[in-house]
Write an enzyme that holds these catalytic residues in place. Structure first.
Site, PDB file in Angstrom:
ATOM      1  N   LYS A 238       7.998   3.656  -2.703  1.00  0.00           N
ATOM      2  CA  LYS A 238       8.502   3.855  -4.058  1.00  0.00           C
ATOM      3  C   LYS A 238       9.602   2.856  -4.413  1.00  0.00           C
ATOM      4  O   LYS A 238      10.180   2.192  -3.569  1.00  0.00           O
ATOM      5  CB  LYS A 238       8.956   5.306  -4.236  1.00  0.00           C
ATOM      6  CG  LYS A 238       7.751   6.245  -4.236  1.00  0.00           C
ATOM      7  CD  LYS A 238       8.060   7.635  -4.695  1.00  0.00           C
ATOM      8  CE  LYS A 238       6.764   8.445  -4.781  1.00  0.00           C
ATOM      9  NZ  LYS A 238       7.015   9.860  -5.095  1.00  0.00           N
ATOM     10  N   ARG A 273       4.571  12.544   3.025  1.00  0.00           N
ATOM     11  CA  ARG A 273       3.335  12.014   2.434  1.00  0.00           C
ATOM     12  C   ARG A 273       3.419  10.494   2.452  1.00  0.00           C
ATOM     13  O   ARG A 273       4.332   9.916   1.854  1.00  0.00           O
ATOM     14  CB  ARG A 273       3.180  12.558   1.014  1.00  0.00           C
ATOM     15  CG  ARG A 273       1.918  12.134   0.289  1.00  0.00           C
ATOM     16  CD  ARG A 273       1.871  12.785  -1.094  1.00  0.00           C
ATOM     17  NE  ARG A 273       0.679  12.400  -1.839  1.00  0.00           N
ATOM     18  CZ  ARG A 273       0.597  11.313  -2.608  1.00  0.00           C
ATOM     19  NH1 ARG A 273       1.647  10.508  -2.730  1.00  0.00           N
ATOM     20  NH2 ARG A 273      -0.525  11.035  -3.254  1.00  0.00           N
TER      21      ARG A 273
END
Length: 290
Positions: A238, A273
């Site tokens: 991210k 994740r």
């Protein structure tokens, strides 16, 4: 599974048979110790970090099974990008992307999560053999709660301020930790009261949060993991890693991802994740041994 030295166990309850599950009085339970890995399997052409990487069922299935063979607990299949600014995908298009892979994975006996915001997609995916719904909107749509409850499938409830197309424009909070934690606990309780048998909660790193918001939530993970619901953390590749370490290309952010997820594991997260799922299994096992 990737057990670590923490004494805490984690589990998810289902009302139907699930690979690796143990029969209980009310259905089946998948249990593990420490921090396990949820592997990301995108079948989208526009995912922010690996869009179009696995084009074709054979290639996608091979990548998914490699994750399973490395020790990943759950495979999370997604057919619609939720990157900032992403446009919605029609139901039939999303189903066309994910259903062939779900059916192939069912034959391989793996635990399958489906990353979707649409009740219609969730219902068809569960009918095809998926086991868990991962909804970035936190099951805002009452129909999504009904689908999961009716099927007896657990769900992941994530916090997101706004929606993917607008969530990163101007996210604002009075106290991001207090607000996100309170929302997740309340929403998880509401969903389970409505009949969903099990819930994961996810603080939604990168979903309607600035860098400072994300860091505050990551530092406060021990408070969240002390609650009654298992916590999923998804910081894989991210943008906050770029902000911290100057890594503009998403696919180059796996080292930063590992650093964030190892912190999450030390803070009591039940699942992380990740795109580089096999590397996570290895790193978590080494950290556990230490």
């Amino acid at each position: 599974m990737t057990p670590d030295s923490r004494p805490d166990g984690h589990s998810l309850d289902f009302r139907f048979p699930v690979p690796g599950g143990v029969r209980t009085a009310n259905g089946w339970r998948v249990a593990w110790t420490g921090t396990a890995v949820m592997g990301i399997v995108n079948v989208t052409p526009d995912s922010f970090s690996d869009g179009g990487h696995h084009l074709g069922l054979d290639a996608t299935l091979a990548a998914a099974l490699a994750m399973r063979n490395a020790g990943v607990l759950i495979l999370d299949v997604g057919g619609e990008s939720t990157r900032p600014g992403a446009d919605p995908v029609p139901v039939e298009q999303e189903l066309g992307r994910i259903l062939p892979l779900i059916r192939a994975l069912v034959e391989e006996g793996v635990v399958i999560s489906v990353d979707t915001m649409k009740p219609e997609v969730a219902e068809e995916a569960l009918r095809a053999g998926a086991h868990l719904i991962n909804d970035v909107t936190g099951l805002r749509d009452p129909a999504m709660v009904e689908v999961c409850a009716r099927a007896g499938a657990p769900a992941c409830v994530m916090h997101m301020q706004g929606e993917p197309r607008t969530m990163q424009l101007q996210p604002q909070y009075g106290d991001v930790v207090a607000e996100v934690h309170a929302y997740l606990q309340a929403r998880a309780d509401e969903v389970m009261t409505a009949g969903v048998p099990g819930v994961l909660i996810d603080p939604g790193i990168g979903f309607g949060k600035t860098l400072e918001h994300n860091l505050a939530l990551l530092r406060a993970l021990p408070q969240l993991t002390a609650g009654s619901h298992p916590v999923l953390v998804g910081a894989s590749r991210k943008r906050l890693i770029d902000f911290i370490a100057d890594v503009p290309t998403a696919s180059d952010r796996d080292p930063g991802t590992l650093a964030l997820h190892l912190h999450a594991a030390r803070s009591g997260a039940a699942l992380v994740r990740a795109h580089a799922a096999a590397a996570h299994v290895q790193a978590l096992r080494v950290q556990a041994a230490l």
